[in-house]
Design an enzyme around this catalytic site. Structure first.
Site, short mmCIF file in Angstrom:
data_model
loop_
_atom_site.label_atom_id
_atom_site.label_comp_id
_atom_site.label_asym_id
_atom_site.label_seq_id
_atom_site.Cartn_x
_atom_site.Cartn_y
_atom_site.Cartn_z
N TRP A 127 0.87 -1.19 0.00
CA TRP A 127 0.00 0.00 0.00
C TRP A 127 0.91 1.24 0.00
CZ3 TRP A 127 -2.03 2.74 4.78
CH2 TRP A 127 -3.07 3.63 4.46
N ASP A 208 -0.72 -5.89 9.03
CA ASP A 208 -1.74 -4.88 8.72
C ASP A 208 -2.95 -5.66 8.21
OD1 ASP A 208 -3.29 -2.81 7.88
OD2 ASP A 208 -1.79 -1.89 6.56
N ALA A 210 -6.66 -5.06 7.20
CA ALA A 210 -7.64 -3.99 6.95
C ALA A 210 -8.90 -4.51 6.27
CB ALA A 210 -7.01 -2.89 6.09
N LYS A 243 -13.44 -0.86 6.50
CA LYS A 243 -14.08 -1.60 5.40
C LYS A 243 -15.08 -2.62 5.91
CE LYS A 243 -10.20 0.16 3.76
NZ LYS A 243 -9.78 1.03 2.73
#
Ligand code: LMR
Length: 394
Positions: A127, A208, A210, A243
Site C-alpha cells: 500500500w 496490517d 484492513a 471496510k
C-alpha cells in the site's frame, strides 16, 4: 517560514478520486479508492451500524473523554475478533487509533521508539501509504519480493529468499489478508513457512489487517495472523474497521502489541497510551463504540456478519464474472487469476500507458499500477471493463 514550504507529492489513490469527480462523462467507472460499493454504486451504512447508532443516540449520556487507549470494550472486542484467543489476553497491549492508517502510524512510531536502528521490510508492492509514512517518520525500510508480474500470483520463492536475509530485530510487515494492491495472498501453509523464517531470523512480524471478512470469510482471513501470533513471541497488529464495518469516515482502528510474556504488557500498554497522547491524545470514539456494541450483542453481531458475507460474495461474483467475460473476449484463460485473487483489489498487470488509455478512451479509473477495486464493478461495467482490457491489449 511557512512560505518556504515545498509542495508534497500527492497521494496517487486520493488524486484519482479527484480526477474521477471532475470527469464530466456519464459513462465512467470508478475502480480507484478502496471503498465497497453495492451494485447501485452506493457505499451503504451497514444495518447493524444503523441499529447501533439508534441505540447509542437513545442511551448515550455523555461525550466526555474515554481513556487514552480508547474504550477497553472496543480494544478487547477487536482483539477477540482478530485473534480469537490464540494468545492469552494478558500478553496483548492494545490502543484505539484513528483508523487502520492511525494504527500503522502508531506501530511504526512504536518501532522507532523501541529500536531506532530497526529496518522495516515491506512487500513489493505494498500500500503506497506504508512507504509514505515510513519516509515521513524517517524509518529505514527495504522491500521483499512478493508479486510475480508474469503469473500475477505470490512469488513465494522470492519472498522466502528475501526474508532469509533480514536481521534480528528487523520488522517484517505482512498484509493479514486481501493483499493491497495485488489481491494475491499467502496460503496457510505459506504463512507457516513465513512464521518459521521470522523466528529463525529473530525478526518481528507486524501485520496490517484492513479487510478481514472480504476474502474467504471472517475466520479464514485471520488464520495467517493467528498462526503468526501463536508461534512468534512478539508481534504488532494494525487492524482497521473502515471496510468490514463500512465506517470509513469514523476513523476506527486498533493497534495491538503482543509481548512474549505478561510481565511486559503493562509497559507496552503505557507506551501505546503515551504515543496516542503525543500524536492526537484521545482516539475517536463514535465508530469504536458502534463496533463494540455490535461485537457484544449476539443478534447485532449475527446481522453484521451476514451483511459482511453478502458483501464478500458480491465481490467474489464480480471476480468470477469479469474473468469469464475476459475468457470469452480473449479466448484465453490468462485472466483467470482475477477469480483466484481475494479481497477488494486485483492488480491486472497493465502498463501505466494502458491504464491511461483505459481512462481516456473508456472512462475507466484504476490506480496507475493497474490496481482495480473489484467492488466498484457491476454487470454493466464488467462488460465495459473487459472490452477495454482487451482493447488496450493487456
Ligand atoms: C485504498 O488503498 O484505496 C484504501 O486503503 C484507502 C486509502 O486510504 O488509501
Amino acid at each position: 517560514m511557512l512560505q518556504d514550504l515545498t509542495p508534497q507529492p500527492k497521494d496517487k489513490i486520493l488524486m484519482l478520486m479527484e480526477m474521477f469527480k471532475e470527469d464530466p462523462r456519464e459513462q465512467k467507472v470508478d475502480l480507484g479508492v478502496g471503498v465497497y460499493k453495492n451494485a447501485q454504486g452506493v457505499t451503504p451504512v451497514m444495518r447493524a451500524i444503523k441499529t447501533a447508532e439508534e441505540h447509542l443516540w437513545e442511551t448515550e449520556t455523555t461525550k466526555t473523554y474515554t481513556g487514552l487507549a480508547g474504550d477497553p470494550a472496543f480494544t478487547g472486542g477487536m482483539r477477540d475478533l482478530v485473534l480469537d484467543g490464540v494468545v492469552p489476553a494478558d500478553r496483548v497491549a492494545a490502543a484505539a487509533t484513528p483508523g487502520g492508517t492511525g494504527a500503522v502510524h502508531q506501530a511504526f512510531d512504536l518501532v522507532r521508539m523501541a529500536s531506532p536502528e530497526a529496518r522495516i521490510w515491506v512487500s513489493d508492492p505494498t500500500w503506497p501509504n506504508h512507504l509514505s509514512i515510513l519516509k515521513h517518520l524517517d524509518i529505514p525500510f527495504s522491500a521483499y519480493r512478493y508479486f510475480d508480474n508474469e503469473t500475477r500470483a505470490v512469488d513465494f520463492e522470492g519472498m522466502l529468499a528475501d526474508l532469509k536475509t533480514v536481521n534480528a530485530g528487523d520488522v517484517v510487515l505482512l498484509h493479514g489478508c486481501c493483499h493491497n494492491p495485488t489481491g494475491a495472498n499467502l496460503t496457510l501453509p505459506q504463512w507457516k513457512e513465513v512464521a518459521q523464517i521470522l523466528n529463525e531470523r529473530g525478526a518481528i512480524p507486524m501485520i496490517d489487517i484492513a479487510y478481514q471478512g472480504f476474502g474467504d470469510g471472517i475466520e479464514a482471513d485471520a488464520a495467517g495472523t493467528r498462526h503468526i501470533v501463536s508461534t512468534c513471541p512478539e508481534a504488532m497488529i494494525a487492524a482497521s474497521c473502515s471496510k468490514n464495518f463500512g465506517i470509513y469516515r469514523e476513523r476506527t482502528g486498533v493497534l495491538m502489541a503482543i509481548q512474549p510474556d505478561a510481565s511486559k504488557t503493562a509497559t507496552a500498554q503505557g507506551t501505546l497510551n503515551h504515543l496516542n497522547r503525543q500524536n492526537f491524545s484521545f482516539p475517536p470514539d463514535h465508530g469504536a463504540r458502534l463496533v463494540s456494541m455490535i461485537l457484544a450483542d449476539d443478534a447485532l453481531k449475527a446481522d453484521w456478519m451476514a451483511e459482511l458475507e453478502e458483501m464478500r460474495k458480491s465481490m467474489l461474483a464480480n471476480r468470477e464474472a469479469l474473468a469469464a467475460e475476459l475468457r470469452r473476449l480473449t479466448g484465453s484463460d490468462r485472466f483467470g487469476f482475477i477469480a483466484q485473487h481475494r479481497g477488494m483489489f486485483s492488480r491486472i498487470g497493465a502498463t501505466p500507458e494502458q491504464v491511461v488509455e483505459m481512462r481516456e478512451k473508456h472512462g475507466i479509473y484504476m490506480v496507475g499500477d493497474s490496481r482495480m477495486n473489484i467492488a466498484g464493478l457491476n454487470d454493466e461495467s464488467i462488460r465495459v471493463l473487459a472490452k477495454a482490457i482487451a482493447d488496450v491489449g493487456v
